[in-house]
Design a protein around this motif. Structure first.
Motif, PDB file in Angstrom:
ATOM      1  N   GLU A  89      -4.458   0.797  10.183  1.00 10.93           N
ATOM      2  CA  GLU A  89      -3.957   2.180  10.218  1.00 10.93           C
ATOM      3  C   GLU A  89      -4.694   3.066   9.220  1.00 10.93           C
ATOM      4  O   GLU A  89      -5.086   4.188   9.526  1.00 10.93           O
ATOM      5  N   LYS A  90      -4.920   2.525   8.012  1.00  7.93           N
ATOM      6  CA  LYS A  90      -5.569   3.316   6.956  1.00  7.93           C
ATOM      7  C   LYS A  90      -7.088   3.309   7.083  1.00  7.93           C
ATOM      8  O   LYS A  90      -7.772   4.051   6.387  1.00  7.93           O
ATOM      9  N   GLU A  91      -7.608   2.405   7.933  1.00  8.93           N
ATOM     10  CA  GLU A  91      -9.063   2.245   8.102  1.00  8.93           C
ATOM     11  C   GLU A  91      -9.715   1.940   6.757  1.00  8.93           C
ATOM     12  O   GLU A  91     -10.767   2.455   6.422  1.00  8.93           O
ATOM     13  N   GLN A  92      -9.023   1.111   5.976  1.00  8.64           N
ATOM     14  CA  GLN A  92      -9.497   0.761   4.634  1.00  8.64           C
ATOM     15  C   GLN A  92      -9.264  -0.708   4.349  1.00  8.64           C
ATOM     16  O   GLN A  92      -8.253  -1.269   4.807  1.00  8.64           O
ATOM     17  N   THR A  93     -10.158  -1.291   3.551  1.00  8.64           N
ATOM     18  CA  THR A  93      -9.965  -2.672   3.114  1.00  8.64           C
ATOM     19  C   THR A  93      -8.769  -2.752   2.174  1.00  8.64           C
ATOM     20  O   THR A  93      -8.584  -1.885   1.320  1.00  8.64           O
ATOM     21  N   ILE A  94      -7.958  -3.808   2.349  1.00  8.87           N
ATOM     22  CA  ILE A  94      -6.831  -4.040   1.438  1.00  8.87           C
ATOM     23  C   ILE A  94      -6.980  -5.435   0.833  1.00  8.87           C
ATOM     24  O   ILE A  94      -7.185  -6.420   1.561  1.00  8.87           O
ATOM     25  N   ILE A  95      -6.885  -5.480  -0.503  1.00  6.35           N
ATOM     26  CA  ILE A  95      -6.894  -6.770  -1.208  1.00  6.35           C
ATOM     27  C   ILE A  95      -5.481  -6.996  -1.749  1.00  6.35           C
ATOM     28  O   ILE A  95      -4.933  -6.113  -2.423  1.00  6.35           O
ATOM     29  N   VAL A  96      -4.905  -8.156  -1.434  1.00  2.71           N
ATOM     30  CA  VAL A  96      -3.579  -8.507  -1.969  1.00  2.71           C
ATOM     31  C   VAL A  96      -3.749  -9.728  -2.866  1.00  2.71           C
ATOM     32  O   VAL A  96      -4.082 -10.815  -2.385  1.00  2.71           O
ATOM     33  N   LYS A  97      -3.552  -9.510  -4.171  1.00  4.50           N
ATOM     34  CA  LYS A  97      -3.788 -10.604  -5.125  1.00  4.50           C
ATOM     35  C   LYS A  97      -2.664 -11.628  -5.113  1.00  4.50           C
ATOM     36  O   LYS A  97      -2.879 -12.802  -5.368  1.00  4.50           O
ATOM     37  N   ASP A  98      -1.424 -11.148  -4.827  1.00  2.00           N
ATOM     38  CA  ASP A  98      -0.275 -12.054  -4.775  1.00  2.00           C
ATOM     39  C   ASP A  98       0.636 -11.588  -3.635  1.00  2.00           C
ATOM     40  O   ASP A  98       1.320 -10.564  -3.771  1.00  2.00           O
ATOM     41  N   VAL A  99       0.617 -12.319  -2.540  1.00  2.00           N
ATOM     42  CA  VAL A  99       1.364 -11.866  -1.354  1.00  2.00           C
ATOM     43  C   VAL A  99       2.879 -11.804  -1.616  1.00  2.00           C
ATOM     44  O   VAL A  99       3.586 -11.040  -0.969  1.00  2.00           O
ATOM     45  N   ARG A 100       3.364 -12.588  -2.595  1.00  2.00           N
ATOM     46  CA  ARG A 100       4.802 -12.590  -2.875  1.00  2.00           C
ATOM     47  C   ARG A 100       5.247 -11.249  -3.457  1.00  2.00           C
ATOM     48  O   ARG A 100       6.403 -10.872  -3.401  1.00  2.00           O
ATOM     49  N   LYS A 101       4.291 -10.533  -4.082  1.00  2.00           N
ATOM     50  CA  LYS A 101       4.635  -9.240  -4.695  1.00  2.00           C
ATOM     51  C   LYS A 101       4.315  -8.062  -3.774  1.00  2.00           C
ATOM     52  O   LYS A 101       4.422  -6.907  -4.173  1.00  2.00           O
ATOM     53  N   HIS A 102       3.872  -8.372  -2.576  1.00  5.05           N
ATOM     54  CA  HIS A 102       3.463  -7.320  -1.647  1.00  5.05           C
ATOM     55  C   HIS A 102       4.510  -7.238  -0.534  1.00  5.05           C
ATOM     56  O   HIS A 102       4.656  -8.169   0.248  1.00  5.05           O
ATOM     57  N   THR A 103       5.231  -6.116  -0.489  1.00  8.03           N
ATOM     58  CA  THR A 103       6.355  -6.045   0.453  1.00  8.03           C
ATOM     59  C   THR A 103       5.891  -6.055   1.913  1.00  8.03           C
ATOM     60  O   THR A 103       6.513  -6.690   2.754  1.00  8.03           O
ATOM     61  N   SER A 114      -2.986 -15.284  -1.468  1.00  7.28           N
ATOM     62  CA  SER A 114      -3.710 -14.004  -1.550  1.00  7.28           C
ATOM     63  C   SER A 114      -4.474 -13.759  -0.256  1.00  7.28           C
ATOM     64  O   SER A 114      -4.680 -14.683   0.542  1.00  7.28           O
ATOM     65  N   GLU A 115      -4.895 -12.502  -0.097  1.00  8.80           N
ATOM     66  CA  GLU A 115      -5.427 -12.099   1.208  1.00  8.80           C
ATOM     67  C   GLU A 115      -6.353 -10.895   1.056  1.00  8.80           C
ATOM     68  O   GLU A 115      -6.180 -10.085   0.149  1.00  8.80           O
ATOM     69  N   ILE A 116      -7.330 -10.789   1.967  1.00  4.15           N
ATOM     70  CA  ILE A 116      -8.133  -9.563   2.069  1.00  4.15           C
ATOM     71  C   ILE A 116      -8.264  -9.223   3.548  1.00  4.15           C
ATOM     72  O   ILE A 116      -8.466 -10.122   4.374  1.00  4.15           O
ATOM     73  N   VAL A 117      -8.116  -7.954   3.872  1.00  3.19           N
ATOM     74  CA  VAL A 117      -8.267  -7.516   5.269  1.00  3.19           C
ATOM     75  C   VAL A 117      -9.262  -6.354   5.302  1.00  3.19           C
ATOM     76  O   VAL A 117      -9.109  -5.376   4.564  1.00  3.19           O
TER      77      VAL A 117
END
Ligand code: SME
Length: 163
Positions: A89-103, A114-117
């Protein structure tokens, strides 16, 4: 035939080699699914600590699971939902260092930490996303973002020549 090589220890060298191999592997292919499948295989082969890598593709106004390497995963993601839907949706890369803290995270594998999209655009239109997961916390950094965006640009150029 794909030749296995001993992998460098530095992240930069690893990515440089991955990019060279990717160009050789997919440049002369004329099938979109084969290109996407081999891209995920190469990423999984080169990058350490990656538990899952795959494409989600924009089909009928939502993201559908495309070629991937790893355990079975969620097949449908609505736009804006999860890290994949947000990056799309944002057309931007997202880095999530700790998925438990990412709603806004969709758990396909409970062990993912962790994850990168990275967005995949073809002919300037959003085509899908490239998603990488890891069992390590904070596995992905700005360096991964820099090189994985190059990977998506290479894939994008080749796909655009086939459409
Ligand atoms: N975690 C993703 C869902 C896809 S799986 O990780 C393969 C998300 O939040 O969008």
């Amino acid at each position: 035939m794909f030749k296995k090589i001993s992998l460098p220890t530095s992240k930069k060298e690893t990515y440089e080699l991955l990019i060279t191999s990717l160009k050789e592997l997919i440049s002369n292919d004329d099938c979109i699914m084969s290109i996407l499948a081999n891209t995920t295989s190469l990423i999984k082969y080169f990058l350490k600590g990656v538990s899952w890598v795959g494409f989600y593709l924009y089909v009928d106004n939502r993201l559908k699971l495309g070629p991937f390497q790893g355990l079975p995963a969620c097949t449908t993601i609505e736009i804006g939902r999860g890290v994949c839907g947000s990056a799309f949706e944002k057309e931007q890369t997202i880095i999530v260092k700790d998925v438990r803290k990412h709603t806004n995270h969709i758990a396909c594998d409970a062990d993912t930490k962790s994850e990168i999209v990275v967005p995949l655009k073809v002919n300037n239109k959003m085509y899908g996303v490239l998603d990488l997961d890891s069992y390590q916390l904070a596995r992905f950094t700005k360096t991964d973002q820099y090189y994985l965006e190059i990977v998506c640009n290479i894939v994008s150029q080749i796909l655009s020549s086939l459409m």
